[in-house]
Design a protein around this motif. Structure first.
Motif, PDB file in Angstrom:
ATOM      1  N   ALA A  68       0.834  -1.201   0.000  1.00 31.58           N
ATOM      2  CA  ALA A  68       0.000   0.000   0.000  1.00 31.58           C
ATOM      3  C   ALA A  68       0.870   1.253   0.000  1.00 31.58           C
ATOM      4  CB  ALA A  68      -0.934  -0.008   1.206  1.00 31.58           C
ATOM      5  N   ALA A  69       1.921   1.245   0.819  1.00 31.15           N
ATOM      6  CA  ALA A  69       2.823   2.403   0.866  1.00 31.15           C
ATOM      7  C   ALA A  69       3.549   2.586  -0.459  1.00 31.15           C
ATOM      8  CB  ALA A  69       3.825   2.240   2.003  1.00 31.15           C
ATOM      9  N   ALA A  70       3.949   1.475  -1.091  1.00 30.03           N
ATOM     10  CA  ALA A  70       4.642   1.560  -2.377  1.00 30.03           C
ATOM     11  C   ALA A  70       3.734   2.163  -3.443  1.00 30.03           C
ATOM     12  CB  ALA A  70       5.126   0.186  -2.809  1.00 30.03           C
ATOM     13  N   ALA A  71       2.455   1.766  -3.444  1.00 31.58           N
ATOM     14  CA  ALA A  71       1.506   2.328  -4.411  1.00 31.58           C
ATOM     15  C   ALA A  71       1.315   3.820  -4.181  1.00 31.58           C
ATOM     16  CB  ALA A  71       0.175   1.594  -4.319  1.00 31.58           C
ATOM     17  N   ALA A  72       1.208   4.223  -2.916  1.00 30.10           N
ATOM     18  CA  ALA A  72       1.061   5.651  -2.603  1.00 30.10           C
ATOM     19  C   ALA A  72       2.294   6.425  -3.037  1.00 30.10           C
ATOM     20  CB  ALA A  72       0.813   5.822  -1.109  1.00 30.10           C
ATOM     21  N   THR A  73       3.469   5.854  -2.844  1.00 32.35           N
ATOM     22  CA  THR A  73       4.713   6.491  -3.271  1.00 32.35           C
ATOM     23  C   THR A  73       4.748   6.629  -4.781  1.00 32.35           C
ATOM     24  OG1 THR A  73       6.029   5.833  -1.358  1.00 32.35           O
ATOM     25  CG2 THR A  73       7.213   6.156  -3.415  1.00 32.35           C
ATOM     26  N   ARG A  74       4.358   5.570  -5.504  1.00 28.56           N
ATOM     27  CA  ARG A  74       4.325   5.656  -6.965  1.00 28.56           C
ATOM     28  C   ARG A  74       3.467   6.830  -7.416  1.00 28.56           C
ATOM     29  NH1 ARG A  74       4.873   0.029  -6.723  1.00 28.56           N
ATOM     30  NH2 ARG A  74       2.654  -0.446  -6.556  1.00 28.56           N
ATOM     31  N   LYS A  75       2.267   6.915  -6.874  1.00 31.99           N
ATOM     32  CA  LYS A  75       1.352   7.974  -7.317  1.00 31.99           C
ATOM     33  C   LYS A  75       1.902   9.358  -6.976  1.00 31.99           C
ATOM     34  CE  LYS A  75      -2.307   5.911  -5.498  1.00 31.99           C
ATOM     35  NZ  LYS A  75      -3.712   5.626  -5.142  1.00 31.99           N
ATOM     36  N   LYS A  76       2.539   9.483  -5.824  1.00 32.41           N
ATOM     37  CA  LYS A  76       3.068  10.788  -5.418  1.00 32.41           C
ATOM     38  C   LYS A  76       4.244  11.206  -6.283  1.00 32.41           C
ATOM     39  CE  LYS A  76       5.115  13.200  -1.447  1.00 32.41           C
ATOM     40  NZ  LYS A  76       5.526  13.082  -0.020  1.00 32.41           N
ATOM     41  N   ILE A  77       5.243  10.347  -6.424  1.00 32.75           N
ATOM     42  CA  ILE A  77       6.449  10.722  -7.149  1.00 32.75           C
ATOM     43  C   ILE A  77       6.198  10.794  -8.654  1.00 32.75           C
ATOM     44  CG2 ILE A  77       8.783   9.962  -7.768  1.00 32.75           C
ATOM     45  CD1 ILE A  77       9.200   9.161  -4.891  1.00 32.75           C
ATOM     46  N   LEU A  78       5.473   9.819  -9.188  1.00 32.97           N
ATOM     47  CA  LEU A  78       5.177   9.866 -10.621  1.00 32.97           C
ATOM     48  C   LEU A  78       4.277  11.054 -10.942  1.00 32.97           C
ATOM     49  CD1 LEU A  78       4.628   6.079 -11.404  1.00 32.97           C
ATOM     50  CD2 LEU A  78       6.749   7.398 -11.411  1.00 32.97           C
ATOM     51  N   GLY A  79       3.369  11.375 -10.018  1.00 34.46           N
ATOM     52  CA  GLY A  79       2.513  12.535 -10.215  1.00 34.46           C
ATOM     53  C   GLY A  79       3.305  13.823 -10.276  1.00 34.46           C
ATOM     54  N   MET A  80       4.320  13.938  -9.425  1.00 35.90           N
ATOM     55  CA  MET A  80       5.176  15.123  -9.446  1.00 35.90           C
ATOM     56  C   MET A  80       5.957  15.210 -10.757  1.00 35.90           C
ATOM     57  SD  MET A  80       8.586  16.162  -9.117  1.00 35.90           S
ATOM     58  CE  MET A  80       9.494  14.990  -8.100  1.00 35.90           C
ATOM     59  N   ILE A  81       6.518  14.089 -11.203  1.00 35.11           N
ATOM     60  CA  ILE A  81       7.276  14.076 -12.448  1.00 35.11           C
ATOM     61  C   ILE A  81       6.391  14.487 -13.620  1.00 35.11           C
ATOM     62  CG2 ILE A  81       8.416  12.529 -14.101  1.00 35.11           C
ATOM     63  CD1 ILE A  81       9.435  10.944 -11.625  1.00 35.11           C
ATOM     64  N   ALA A  82       5.167  13.954 -13.652  1.00 34.90           N
ATOM     65  CA  ALA A  82       4.249  14.287 -14.745  1.00 34.90           C
ATOM     66  C   ALA A  82       3.823  15.744 -14.680  1.00 34.90           C
ATOM     67  CB  ALA A  82       3.034  13.365 -14.695  1.00 34.90           C
ATOM     68  N   ALA A  83       3.457  16.220 -13.486  1.00 34.49           N
ATOM     69  CA  ALA A  83       2.952  17.581 -13.346  1.00 34.49           C
ATOM     70  C   ALA A  83       4.024  18.617 -13.668  1.00 34.49           C
ATOM     71  CB  ALA A  83       2.417  17.799 -11.933  1.00 34.49           C
ATOM     72  N   GLU A  84       5.262  18.331 -13.302  1.00 37.47           N
ATOM     73  CA  GLU A  84       6.346  19.288 -13.500  1.00 37.47           C
ATOM     74  C   GLU A  84       7.130  19.041 -14.792  1.00 37.47           C
ATOM     75  OE1 GLU A  84       8.589  19.869  -9.898  1.00 37.47           O
ATOM     76  OE2 GLU A  84       6.788  19.695  -8.664  1.00 37.47           O
ATOM     77  N   ARG A  85       6.724  18.003 -15.533  1.00 37.66           N
ATOM     78  CA  ARG A  85       7.253  17.721 -16.872  1.00 37.66           C
ATOM     79  C   ARG A  85       8.781  17.635 -16.878  1.00 37.66           C
ATOM     80  NH1 ARG A  85       3.724  18.201 -21.023  1.00 37.66           N
ATOM     81  NH2 ARG A  85       5.369  18.858 -22.482  1.00 37.66           N
ATOM     82  N   ILE A  86       9.302  16.887 -15.926  1.00 35.81           N
ATOM     83  CA  ILE A  86      10.750  16.707 -15.863  1.00 35.81           C
ATOM     84  C   ILE A  86      11.103  15.278 -16.260  1.00 35.81           C
ATOM     85  CG2 ILE A  86      11.030  18.482 -14.100  1.00 35.81           C
ATOM     86  CD1 ILE A  86      11.409  16.264 -12.047  1.00 35.81           C
TER      87      ILE A  86
END
Length: 308
Positions: free
Chosen positions: A257-275
């Motif tokens: 569960a923690a790994a899934a939450a981490t994926r969504k948080k970090i991948l979401g940041m990468i996508a939102a900030e287009r890096i």
């Protein structure tokens, strides 16, 4: 005479043309501001899957449908292992060390050879950073019983080290991993700086909390001259299944569960900030971009963006 210029079908047979080996490229280098980044292919493991390693909480046909939609086979997959060297101009920093000598006969554990091909001597590595202590990240720390990077100092997560060296991990499901840490990591403790999320490895390189895959798993944010890159390590390990369905369980995640939450948080940041990001198990050269779609994210492999 009709057909006079044609070669007779009954003429002497030619020997078959021998097939040539098809070696994969072993390193990829680009500039990030004032830094130089080199990704290195430690090896590729081909096996059955991706299910049930990925999507272990789903029905097989559900995972198969997602793979087919993305032009991937449903019963076989290739898993790459990609350490990264960051040359800041004042030091060379290696992130993770691959599988090591124990895997070398199977076409893996190739970090040393790839460093040589990239013109980097192991003795020139100033700092080795370990994102977490699974065997495919610490396997190359030692060579013939001695440190493989003779002049390096080390940086590791304090929480990760404390977990793997605790007595509770020395038996049961974590016994093998704890033994590997005892053999390859613990002997380096006196030369190691133990860090927490938010701490800097060097100017422009900061640890990011990415717990879940392991209890102390770290990602790293790199920035130089306004250009940015995320090293996600094992935050996400399959470029389709765990990207497009980040909630789906992965067998190797300690806390799913923690790994899934981490994926969504970090991948979401990468996508939102287009890096751009580099992922340890992404298709080599393990670099790409993300955009948020539907339930998750879609991976776009880097092409020429990073070398212009």
């Amino acid at each position: 005479m009709a057909g006079a210029g044609l070669i007779s079908a009954s003429g002497p047979a030619r020997a078959a043309v021998p097939m040539q080996a098809d070696p994969r490229p072993g390193h990829y280098r680009f500039r990030l501001g004032g830094f130089e980044i080199t990704t290195l292919l430690d090896g590729v493991r081909v096996g059955e899957g991706p299910y049930p390693t990925f999507g272990s909480d789903q029905q097989p046909e559900t995972v198969a449908a997602l793979l087919e939609e993305n032009f991937l086979p449903t019963d076989r997959f290739a898993n790459g292992f990609t350490p990264v060297v960051v040359n800041t101009g004042s030091e060379r920093i290696l992130f993770d060390t691959g599988l090591g000598a124990g895997a070398r006969g199977n076409g893996m554990g190739m970090l040393g050879a790839q460093l040589a091909a990239a013109g980097i001597d192991p003795g020139e590595i100033d700092t080795v950073v370990i994102t977490h202590m699974h065997g495919d990240h610490i396997g190359g720390l030692m060579e013939n019983g001695a440190p493989a990077f003779a002049n390096a100092r080390y940086v590791m997560g304090a929480k990760e080290y404390d977990f793997w060296t605790a007595d509770a991990q020395k038996s049961g499901p974590t016994e093998r991993g704890a033994a590997a840490v005892a053999a390859s990591v613990t002997p380096l403790a006196e030369k190691t700086r133990f860090i927490a999320p938010g701490d800097a490895v060097a100017s422009g390189i900061e640890a990011v909390e990415a717990f879940g895959h392991t209890p102390g798993h770290l990602a790293f944010h790199i920035e130089s001259a306004g250009q940015r890159l995320m090293l996600t390590a094992d935050t996400v390990n399959h470029f389709v299944v765990s990207m497009q369905r980040p909630d789906w369980h992965v067998v190797y995640d300690t806390d799913k569960a923690a790994a899934a939450a981490t994926r969504k948080k970090i991948l979401g940041m990468i996508a939102a900030e287009r890096i751009p990001f580099a992922g340890y198990h992404m298709p080599f050269p393990a670099l790409g971009y993300l955009d948020a779609r539907d339930e998750g994210f879609r991976f776009t492999a880097a092409s020429y963006q990073l070398v212009l």
